[in-house]
Design an enzyme around this catalytic site. Structure first.
Site, PDB file in Angstrom:
ATOM      1  CB  THR A  74      -0.930   0.012   1.238  1.00  8.43           C
ATOM      2  OG1 THR A  74      -1.755  -1.152   1.189  1.00  8.43           O
ATOM      3  CG2 THR A  74      -1.800   1.257   1.261  1.00  8.43           C
ATOM      4  CG  ASN A 153      -6.413  -8.181  -5.018  1.00  4.76           C
ATOM      5  OD1 ASN A 153      -6.166  -7.462  -6.000  1.00  4.76           O
ATOM      6  ND2 ASN A 153      -7.365  -7.899  -4.161  1.00  4.76           N
ATOM      7  CD  GLN A 181      -2.499 -11.752  -4.124  1.00  3.82           C
ATOM      8  OE1 GLN A 181      -2.234 -12.794  -3.528  1.00  3.82           O
ATOM      9  NE2 GLN A 181      -2.954 -10.701  -3.483  1.00  3.82           N
ATOM     10  CB  SER A 201       3.242  -6.881   0.084  1.00  2.00           C
ATOM     11  OG  SER A 201       2.840  -7.010   1.425  1.00  2.00           O
ATOM     12  CB  ALA A 202       7.129  -9.045   3.651  1.00  2.00           C
ATOM     13  CG  HIS A 203       1.116  -9.220   4.492  1.00  2.00           C
ATOM     14  ND1 HIS A 203      -0.172  -9.701   4.421  1.00  2.00           N
ATOM     15  CD2 HIS A 203       1.084  -7.980   3.970  1.00  2.00           C
ATOM     16  CE1 HIS A 203      -0.949  -8.765   3.877  1.00  2.00           C
ATOM     17  NE2 HIS A 203      -0.208  -7.706   3.596  1.00  2.00           N
ATOM     18  CB  THR A 242      14.515   3.728  12.620  1.00  2.00           C
ATOM     19  OG1 THR A 242      15.059   4.948  13.123  1.00  2.00           O
ATOM     20  CG2 THR A 242      15.380   2.556  13.028  1.00  2.00           C
ATOM     21  CB  CYS A 328     -18.210  -7.220   6.386  1.00  2.00           C
ATOM     22  SG  CYS A 328     -19.974  -7.218   6.341  1.00  2.00           S
TER      23      CYS A 328
HETATM   24  C1  LIG Z   1      -2.278  -7.231  -0.467  1.00  2.00           C
HETATM   25  C2  LIG Z   1      -2.175  -6.349  -1.656  1.00  2.00           C
HETATM   26  C3  LIG Z   1      -1.817  -5.004  -1.526  1.00  2.00           C
HETATM   27  C4  LIG Z   1      -1.588  -4.366  -0.191  1.00  2.00           C
HETATM   28  O1  LIG Z   1      -0.389  -4.797   0.376  1.00  2.00           O
HETATM   29  P1  LIG Z   1      -0.031  -4.454   1.911  1.00  2.00           P
HETATM   30  O2  LIG Z   1       1.378  -4.905   2.044  1.00  2.00           O
HETATM   31  O3  LIG Z   1      -0.999  -5.214   2.734  1.00  2.00           O
HETATM   32  O4  LIG Z   1      -0.166  -2.976   2.064  1.00  2.00           O
HETATM   33  C5  LIG Z   1      -1.737  -4.258  -2.671  1.00  2.00           C
HETATM   34  N1  LIG Z   1      -1.963  -4.775  -3.875  1.00  2.00           N
HETATM   35  C6  LIG Z   1      -2.303  -6.067  -4.053  1.00  2.00           C
HETATM   36  C7  LIG Z   1      -2.538  -6.594  -5.427  1.00  2.00           C
HETATM   37  C8  LIG Z   1      -2.425  -6.893  -2.951  1.00  2.00           C
HETATM   38  O5  LIG Z   1      -2.784  -8.176  -3.121  1.00  2.00           O
END
Ligand SMILES: *Cc1c(COP(=O)(O)O)cnc(C)c1O
Length: 400
Positions: A74, A153, A181, A201-203, A242, A328
């Site tokens: 994001t 996504n 994604q 994104s890492a998660h 940091t 939701c």
């Molecule tokens: C999950 C996702 C994001 C957001 O990533 P975050 O690291 O949670 O901020 C943005 N774009 C896509 C396509 C995603 O799947």
């Protein structure tokens, strides 16, 4: 097998134990600030950050100097879009994107519209694909930026990124790609893509939450983006603050694991996904699949169940963590803008399920999910007065 079953890997993923292990030393022992240059605590933290930068760069065929750490995709999207818009507004104020982007792109370009920019939202076809010719035709003298995601996504559709990158390059327009994604699931190659900016994104790839990166290869990139966050000049002046050292270390490790296991994992996930779709669609009529049949992420399946009431469907499937077409959210009740863009009715959107299969799902879990979906849909349809009637009237063959 343990219930509840997690099958929403597109929303987030658990941290891989190997990733957690790599992070642990950086909380209590190696806790130094990488910006501290006068002693070993700082140096070792900096070394760890630079190692992660390499691991991430390697997975996307970039150089380590092209990686800027952020708090997630994001923030990376915000930095890319607002940063380019602000820096290059003298050269033009037109931006091209498309309707099924993540909100982290759509909400940013909407904000830019309120601040003097013009945005073209390209449509997608019924599989969710953007037509590169539409991109070409949308270009104006004043276009400075194209932003198109790699993988969606919700439906997993993979956009024709290389073609769009070529068009951007031909026209001298910056190309940003949200690859949150796609990373770790399909090859991400910033060179082949011709992308100037890529959000990561890492998660989503078994790393920790709250850490991400922006790849950038803008001309003279160290000064070519207006930062969002000022203060201290970290990350080449593009993102002060940091660094989240343990998070960054984990992100690096997650990329390293992905680099070595992606091909094999993709095959396994595709097989599980096909098993899921086969198991559901061979037993239930009037199921449609959303997204492109081939050009899509290996573990993603998005299915719509006609003649079923969405909320009852989700309730019937409690015990399985998955997303529906009607979320939701913290912002309220929303129907999926992605499924809307594919032309689905609101009713069908509400009766849609997104399965996100990932690293720790098993065949046994998939079979359990198949069983529960079958049983729930059949039960709800048995209660539905419209189902039999409409089936008798309809010649529409059930899809796959
Ligand atoms: C999950 C996702 C994001 C957001 O990533 P975050 O690291 O949670 O901020 C943005 N774009 C896509 C396509 C995603 O799947």
């Amino acid at each position: 097998m343990q219930v509840p079953i997690y099958m929403d890997y597109n929303a987030t993923t658990p941290v891989d134990p190997r990733v957690l292990e790599s992070m642990l030393p950086y909380f209590c022992e190696e806790f130094g600030n990488p910006a501290s240059r006068t002693y070993a605590f700082g140096w070792r933290a900096e070394e760890a950050v630079e190692r992660a930068r390499k691991q991430i760069a390697q997975l996307i065929n970039a150089g380590p100097k092209d990686i800027v750490f952020t708090s997630g995709a994001t923030e990376s999207n915000n930095l890319a879009l607002k940063g380019v818009a602000e820096m290059y507004r003298d050269q033009g104020t037109h931006i091209i994107t498309q309707v099924t982007e993540h909100k982290a792109v759509l909400d940013v370009v909407k904000w830019l519209e309120r601040h003097g920019f013009e945005v073209t939202y390209l449509p997608v076809d019924s599989d969710g694909l953007v037509d590169p010719d539409d991109v070409r035709q949308a270009l104006r003298e004043t276009t400075i930026l194209i932003s198109i995601m790699a993988a969606n996504n919700e439906i997993g559709t993979l956009q024709p990124i290389e073609e769009i990158g070529r068009i951007a390059k031909e026209q001298g327009v910056f190309f940003h790609c949200d690859a949150a994604q796609a990373l770790g699931k399909v090859p991400v190659d910033v060179e082949a893509w011709g992308a100037d900016l890529v959000s990561l994104s890492a998660h989503k790839i078994y790393g920790p939450k709250g850490v991400g990166a922006l790849y950038l290869r803008l001309p003279d990139s160290r000064v070519a983006l207006d930062p969002l966050i000022h203060g201290g000049g970290h990350e080449f002046g593009l993102r002060s603050g940091t660094l989240n050292v343990p998070g960054i270390v984990g992100f690096g490790k997650a990329c390293e694991v992905a680099a070595s296991e992606m091909a094999e994992e993709a095959e396994r996930l595709r097989a599980l996904r096909d098993r899921l779709e086969g198991g559901i669609c061979s037993h239930i009529e009037e199921v449609t699949r959303n997204g492109h049949p081939e050009r899509r992420l290996p573990g993603t399946s998005n299915l719509s169940f006609a003649y079923v009431e969405g909320e009852s469907l989700m309730m019937g499937l409690s015990g399985i963590a998955l997303s529906s077409g009607s979320a939701c959210t913290s912002a309220g009740h929303e129907t999926s803008h992605v499924l809307t863009a594919l032309g689905l009715s609101d009713e069908l959107i509400k009766a849609s399920l997104r399965f996100g299969i990932g690293r720790f799902n098993t065949e046994q879990e998939v079979d359990y999910v198949i069983e529960r979906v079958r049983e729930t849909v059949e039960r709800l349809r048995a209660l539905s007065p419209i189902f039999d009637g409409s089936r008798a009237l309809s010649n529409v063959p059930s899809t796959q």
